[in-house]
Write an enzyme that holds these catalytic residues in place. Sequence first.
Site, PDB file in Angstrom:
ATOM      1  N   ILE A  19       0.831  -1.208   0.000  1.00  0.00           N
ATOM      2  CA  ILE A  19       0.000   0.000   0.000  1.00  0.00           C
ATOM      3  C   ILE A  19       0.867   1.261   0.000  1.00  0.00           C
ATOM      4  O   ILE A  19       0.580   2.230  -0.720  1.00  0.00           O
ATOM      5  CB  ILE A  19      -0.939  -0.023   1.234  1.00  0.00           C
ATOM      6  CG1 ILE A  19      -1.927  -1.190   1.113  1.00  0.00           C
ATOM      7  CG2 ILE A  19      -1.670   1.304   1.403  1.00  0.00           C
ATOM      8  CD1 ILE A  19      -2.676  -1.527   2.411  1.00  0.00           C
ATOM      9  N   ASP A  64      14.633   1.487  10.302  1.00  0.00           N
ATOM     10  CA  ASP A  64      13.810   0.478  10.974  1.00  0.00           C
ATOM     11  C   ASP A  64      12.961   1.208  12.008  1.00  0.00           C
ATOM     12  O   ASP A  64      13.464   1.635  13.058  1.00  0.00           O
ATOM     13  CB  ASP A  64      14.702  -0.580  11.646  1.00  0.00           C
ATOM     14  CG  ASP A  64      13.862  -1.699  12.261  1.00  0.00           C
ATOM     15  OD1 ASP A  64      12.627  -1.505  12.426  1.00  0.00           O
ATOM     16  OD2 ASP A  64      14.432  -2.752  12.580  1.00  0.00           O
ATOM     17  N   SER A 142      -4.858   2.518   9.171  1.00  0.00           N
ATOM     18  CA  SER A 142      -5.329   1.627  10.221  1.00  0.00           C
ATOM     19  C   SER A 142      -5.831   0.358   9.558  1.00  0.00           C
ATOM     20  O   SER A 142      -5.133  -0.226   8.717  1.00  0.00           O
ATOM     21  CB  SER A 142      -6.403   2.342  11.044  1.00  0.00           C
ATOM     22  OG  SER A 142      -6.830   1.548  12.112  1.00  0.00           O
ATOM     23  N   TYR A 156      -2.962  -7.613  16.754  1.00  0.00           N
ATOM     24  CA  TYR A 156      -2.933  -6.699  15.601  1.00  0.00           C
ATOM     25  C   TYR A 156      -4.094  -5.707  15.667  1.00  0.00           C
ATOM     26  O   TYR A 156      -3.898  -4.497  15.534  1.00  0.00           O
ATOM     27  CB  TYR A 156      -3.009  -7.516  14.311  1.00  0.00           C
ATOM     28  CG  TYR A 156      -3.140  -6.704  13.042  1.00  0.00           C
ATOM     29  CD1 TYR A 156      -2.015  -6.116  12.461  1.00  0.00           C
ATOM     30  CD2 TYR A 156      -4.375  -6.530  12.405  1.00  0.00           C
ATOM     31  CE1 TYR A 156      -2.125  -5.370  11.282  1.00  0.00           C
ATOM     32  CE2 TYR A 156      -4.493  -5.793  11.238  1.00  0.00           C
ATOM     33  CZ  TYR A 156      -3.359  -5.220  10.678  1.00  0.00           C
ATOM     34  OH  TYR A 156      -3.466  -4.490   9.515  1.00  0.00           O
ATOM     35  N   LYS A 160      -4.404  -1.382  15.840  1.00  0.00           N
ATOM     36  CA  LYS A 160      -5.130  -0.558  14.861  1.00  0.00           C
ATOM     37  C   LYS A 160      -6.230   0.256  15.555  1.00  0.00           C
ATOM     38  O   LYS A 160      -6.457   1.420  15.224  1.00  0.00           O
ATOM     39  CB  LYS A 160      -5.699  -1.449  13.747  1.00  0.00           C
ATOM     40  CG  LYS A 160      -4.615  -2.117  12.897  1.00  0.00           C
ATOM     41  CD  LYS A 160      -3.692  -1.087  12.263  1.00  0.00           C
ATOM     42  CE  LYS A 160      -2.702  -1.674  11.282  1.00  0.00           C
ATOM     43  NZ  LYS A 160      -1.844  -0.668  10.649  1.00  0.00           N
TER      44      LYS A 160
HETATM   45  N1  LIG Z   1      -2.938  -5.656   3.078  1.00  0.00           N
HETATM   46  C1  LIG Z   1      -4.054  -5.530   3.745  1.00  0.00           C
HETATM   47  O1  LIG Z   1      -5.055  -6.222   3.454  1.00  0.00           O
HETATM   48  C2  LIG Z   1      -4.194  -4.545   4.867  1.00  0.00           C
HETATM   49  C3  LIG Z   1      -5.446  -4.449   5.488  1.00  0.00           C
HETATM   50  C4  LIG Z   1      -5.600  -3.540   6.529  1.00  0.00           C
HETATM   51  C5  LIG Z   1      -4.544  -2.738   6.923  1.00  0.00           C
HETATM   52  N2  LIG Z   1      -3.334  -2.854   6.305  1.00  0.00           N
HETATM   53  C6  LIG Z   1      -2.252  -1.984   6.782  1.00  0.00           C
HETATM   54  O2  LIG Z   1      -1.665  -1.334   5.688  1.00  0.00           O
HETATM   55  C7  LIG Z   1      -0.307  -1.012   6.000  1.00  0.00           C
HETATM   56  C8  LIG Z   1       0.591  -1.476   4.859  1.00  0.00           C
HETATM   57  O3  LIG Z   1       0.493  -2.874   4.748  1.00  0.00           O
HETATM   58  P1  LIG Z   1       0.706  -3.661   3.386  1.00  0.00           P
HETATM   59  O4  LIG Z   1      -0.468  -4.540   3.209  1.00  0.00           O
HETATM   60  O5  LIG Z   1       1.110  -2.751   2.301  1.00  0.00           O
HETATM   61  O6  LIG Z   1       1.903  -4.610   3.861  1.00  0.00           O
HETATM   62  P2  LIG Z   1       3.316  -4.929   3.199  1.00  0.00           P
HETATM   63  O7  LIG Z   1       3.164  -5.130   1.733  1.00  0.00           O
HETATM   64  O8  LIG Z   1       3.862  -6.037   4.033  1.00  0.00           O
HETATM   65  O9  LIG Z   1       4.146  -3.593   3.441  1.00  0.00           O
HETATM   66  C9  LIG Z   1       4.550  -3.203   4.716  1.00  0.00           C
HETATM   67  C10 LIG Z   1       5.502  -2.046   4.591  1.00  0.00           C
HETATM   68  O10 LIG Z   1       5.966  -1.716   5.904  1.00  0.00           O
HETATM   69  C11 LIG Z   1       7.393  -1.729   5.909  1.00  0.00           C
HETATM   70  N3  LIG Z   1       7.914  -2.133   7.197  1.00  0.00           N
HETATM   71  C12 LIG Z   1       7.684  -3.309   7.851  1.00  0.00           C
HETATM   72  N4  LIG Z   1       8.378  -3.351   8.998  1.00  0.00           N
HETATM   73  C13 LIG Z   1       9.066  -2.167   9.067  1.00  0.00           C
HETATM   74  C14 LIG Z   1       9.971  -1.629  10.011  1.00  0.00           C
HETATM   75  N5  LIG Z   1      10.332  -2.297  11.132  1.00  0.00           N
HETATM   76  N6  LIG Z   1      10.490  -0.401   9.777  1.00  0.00           N
HETATM   77  C15 LIG Z   1      10.169   0.276   8.662  1.00  0.00           C
HETATM   78  N7  LIG Z   1       9.307  -0.183   7.733  1.00  0.00           N
HETATM   79  C16 LIG Z   1       8.773  -1.408   7.937  1.00  0.00           C
HETATM   80  C17 LIG Z   1       7.767  -2.723   4.814  1.00  0.00           C
HETATM   81  O11 LIG Z   1       9.048  -2.448   4.292  1.00  0.00           O
HETATM   82  P3  LIG Z   1      10.412  -3.197   4.682  1.00  0.00           P
HETATM   83  O12 LIG Z   1      10.075  -4.639   4.875  1.00  0.00           O
HETATM   84  O13 LIG Z   1      11.273  -2.924   3.490  1.00  0.00           O
HETATM   85  O14 LIG Z   1      10.893  -2.532   5.928  1.00  0.00           O
HETATM   86  C18 LIG Z   1       6.720  -2.396   3.765  1.00  0.00           C
HETATM   87  O15 LIG Z   1       7.125  -1.299   3.009  1.00  0.00           O
HETATM   88  C19 LIG Z   1       0.004  -1.709   7.329  1.00  0.00           C
HETATM   89  O16 LIG Z   1      -0.088  -0.780   8.385  1.00  0.00           O
HETATM   90  C20 LIG Z   1      -1.113  -2.743   7.439  1.00  0.00           C
HETATM   91  O17 LIG Z   1      -1.389  -3.073   8.775  1.00  0.00           O
HETATM   92  C21 LIG Z   1      -3.137  -3.737   5.279  1.00  0.00           C
END
Ligand SMILES: NC(=O)c1ccc[n+]([C@@H]2O[C@H](COP(=O)([O-])OP(=O)(O)OC[C@H]3O[C@@H](n4cnc5c(N)ncnc54)[C@H](OP(=O)(O)O)[C@@H]3O)[C@@H](O)[C@H]2O)c1
Length: 268
Positions: A19, A64, A142, A156, A160
Amino acid sequence: MSYSVKGKRALVTGGSAGIGAAFARELARSGAVVGICARRRQLLDQVLADCQVDSPDSRSWVVDLAELDGIAGFAAQVEAELGGVDILVNNAGIPKRRHIKDLTVAEVDAVNALNYLSPVRLTLALLPGMVARGDGRIVNVSSVAARLGPPREAAYSATKAAITLFSESMAVDLHGTGVTVHVVNPGIIDTELFHLPDNEPTLSDLPAERAEDLATAMREQLENGTFEMFFPSWFKDVAVSKLADEDTFIAGSAEWVAARIKTLEAQG
Ligand SMILES: NC(=O)c1ccc[n+]([C@@H]2O[C@H](COP(=O)([O-])OP(=O)(O)OC[C@H]3O[C@@H](n4cnc5c(N)ncnc54)[C@H](OP(=O)(O)O)[C@@H]3O)[C@@H](O)[C@H]2O)c1
């Protein structure tokens, strides 16, 4: 009057994938100068190259964000190098799909540090600049889990819910200052989040939405100024009906989980 991201300086955390990467590209295409940060340099480089096609002054930082003591210094560095942050997008996050009987204290602490405490620290560090300029947007990514408490996601969903309520209170405190707060509640988006190790498989049977479509909706949310956005929007109806009758929601969820596990077991 509708808000425009054109010419604004935006910091998107977790901009290396999913995202965050999609929203960084969306902001750059719409004329914002974008700063992205995450841990994986190679992925950041790819997203940054895309952003720089439309917004050459965009940049990236490896950080990080689970290292909470480094966040104030990181925020100061970003402000200095970007010239200020007009739009803060707290997006970096990790899942924790674990049945409550198996959940450990260390897992709770880890998900809380990144999903709740790190965006709070970054917000507190960047807010004074926004308030001083009388112009700022804080976007907290969130989840529908903040309002709907999904099974096997107690740790989790609590992070949120915490960031959502932090946002709600903050929005009231900042009313009239020129700084506004926005909450994004994604449902199921097709990203790495469902494939990370140390998590149970998702129970969801919903089709996954595209991160690019959510990113467009997030830009529109910024433009129209809505506090909270559900994606897809029907999740809001579920949240409203849950609030009206929590007991039916919990019983119905438990019934659904039992049936879903039977189906998954039958499928092998
Ligand atoms: N996908 C869904 O269905 C969904 C639904 C509801 C909410 N969300 C929320 O949307 C947000 C993005 O999620 P996503 O689905 O895009 O997940 P994702 O593809 O796993 O991306 C997560 C991002 O966070 C970064 N990250 C993880 N740990 C980190 C750390 N310790 N320090 C700095 N950066 C870190 C990762 O980069 P690096 O690994 O390179 O650090 C990556 O860029 C999250 O807050 C998630 O809870 C997602």
